[in-house]
Design an enzyme around this catalytic site. Sequence first.
Site, PDB file in Angstrom:
ATOM      1  N   GLY A 171       3.322   2.961  15.352  1.00 19.76           N
ATOM      2  CA  GLY A 171       2.356   4.119  15.618  1.00 19.76           C
ATOM      3  C   GLY A 171       2.370   4.688  16.932  1.00 19.76           C
ATOM      4  O   GLY A 171       2.107   5.504  17.258  1.00 19.76           O
ATOM      5  N   HIS A 214       2.563   4.469   1.289  1.00 19.32           N
ATOM      6  CA  HIS A 214       3.678   3.591   2.192  1.00 19.32           C
ATOM      7  C   HIS A 214       3.823   2.469   1.129  1.00 19.32           C
ATOM      8  O   HIS A 214       3.297   1.488   0.742  1.00 19.32           O
ATOM      9  CB  HIS A 214       2.920   3.267   3.188  1.00 19.32           C
ATOM     10  CG  HIS A 214       3.787   2.528   4.276  1.00 19.32           C
ATOM     11  ND1 HIS A 214       3.970   3.041   5.673  1.00 19.32           N
ATOM     12  CD2 HIS A 214       4.625   1.545   4.062  1.00 19.32           C
ATOM     13  CE1 HIS A 214       4.796   2.221   6.212  1.00 19.32           C
ATOM     14  NE2 HIS A 214       5.344   1.288   5.418  1.00 19.32           N
ATOM     15  N   GLU A 281      11.460   0.073   3.861  1.00 17.77           N
ATOM     16  CA  GLU A 281       9.956   0.922   3.720  1.00 17.77           C
ATOM     17  C   GLU A 281      10.209   2.265   3.353  1.00 17.77           C
ATOM     18  O   GLU A 281      11.224   3.053   3.828  1.00 17.77           O
ATOM     19  CB  GLU A 281       9.223   0.890   5.055  1.00 17.77           C
ATOM     20  CG  GLU A 281       9.039  -0.573   5.707  1.00 17.77           C
ATOM     21  CD  GLU A 281       7.797  -0.530   6.753  1.00 17.77           C
ATOM     22  OE1 GLU A 281       7.274   0.512   6.705  1.00 17.77           O
ATOM     23  OE2 GLU A 281       7.622  -1.574   7.034  1.00 17.77           O
ATOM     24  N   ARG A 298      13.471  -8.768   8.922  1.00 20.27           N
ATOM     25  CA  ARG A 298      12.710  -9.877   8.964  1.00 20.27           C
ATOM     26  C   ARG A 298      11.966 -10.140   8.022  1.00 20.27           C
ATOM     27  O   ARG A 298      11.627  -9.498   7.060  1.00 20.27           O
ATOM     28  CB  ARG A 298      12.003 -10.117  10.441  1.00 20.27           C
ATOM     29  CG  ARG A 298      11.098  -8.673  10.614  1.00 20.27           C
ATOM     30  CD  ARG A 298      10.071  -8.793  11.637  1.00 20.27           C
ATOM     31  NE  ARG A 298       9.656  -7.400  11.843  1.00 20.27           N
ATOM     32  CZ  ARG A 298       8.521  -6.876  11.044  1.00 20.27           C
ATOM     33  NH1 ARG A 298       8.089  -7.623   9.975  1.00 20.27           N
ATOM     34  NH2 ARG A 298       8.127  -5.817  11.262  1.00 20.27           N
TER      35      ARG A 298
END
Length: 395
Positions: A171, A214, A281, A298
């Site tokens: 963020g 998300h 994502e 990762r």
Amino acid sequence: MGMLKKLLIANRGEIAVRVIQTAKALGYRTVAVYSEADANALHVEQADEAVCIGPAQVAASYLNADAILDAAKKTGADCIHPGYGFLSENASFAKAIKQAGLTFVGPPENAIELMGSKRRSKIAMQEAGVPVVPGYEGPGKGNGASDDELITAAKDIGYPLMLKASAGGGGRGMRLVESENELADNIKRARSEAKQAFGDDELIIEKAVIEPRHVEIQVFADRHGNAVYLGERDCSVQRRHQKVVEEAPSPFVTPELRKAMGEAAVKAALACGYEGAGTVEFLVDKDRNFYFLEMNTRLQVEHPVTELITGQDLVAWQLMVAEGRPLPLAQDEIELNGHAIEVRLYAEDPASGFTPQTGTLHQFTPAEGDGLRYDTGVRSGDVVSPHYDPMLAKV
């Protein structure tokens, strides 16, 4: 490649404990590294050997790649698992491990480097046919966009839009801009924030997706050209752009959407020559359109919810891939059963804006029960220091 025998875990806290448990179960010898602040930590106690890599006062002890490689040399470790955070997405660390003749339990450094740039990764994903959020990444393959180029691009994209630091995460260097008259000032602020946090003030613009969820896909690839996805995790519950509750599967995702996103994530992994565990994502809008956001190269903090619904040990998979073996399951052999939710347990003071708390943890007794899993790096009597993230456990 063949069998690896001794694993150094270049991390601390619950992830170090988590990796040590699987490595030991598979017959590896394990090496912990620790700063003086962590001399009596659980991960140090559980490993077969432990090496001190720096003083207590320095949070950067765990960022000292030379000390970590030195510890590997001293103890005869043949492979290094980076956990997450710290050096886990550091391409030069991955490269240094290979140059030292050791095995990095993670993807090749060029994949880490590509996915570490929001701008370059977005361009690569567009080329691979993965849907991306409409936006502007700057002129061609050159350097990032100038202020004027961003302002011009914003007219075409339309408001509301997001300014994002290309090198960013967590963020920082990210700002929501509602209208044109707020843009120039926000560019200036986002640049200085990004420069401060990442040493890089390159920015990109994306259309703000309204009411987004998300949703991320767990992918895995090996050295034999195989890549699979292991369902999704919904990480929509966040605070200050940080995830706090994660669940698998997502209550919003239909079987059709899962397949489409899963296949897009596998495309993303294959496009960058990926190996090992990765997370792609996506932002999903209210009409179930999905857009590539970024790829984390990762293991994720929230990997346990995927383990619980697939019945797979993802750290074991990582070690298999590192040994050069093929993935243990093909796509049609991966089944999702049940539902899992992870919450993070923090040492924080809710009364004063959830600021981190420090001090002695006088009593820490995880509850017992069916279907409950605790991943933790602390026990009663431990000291929560100001040097590290205040997360105590994941439930």
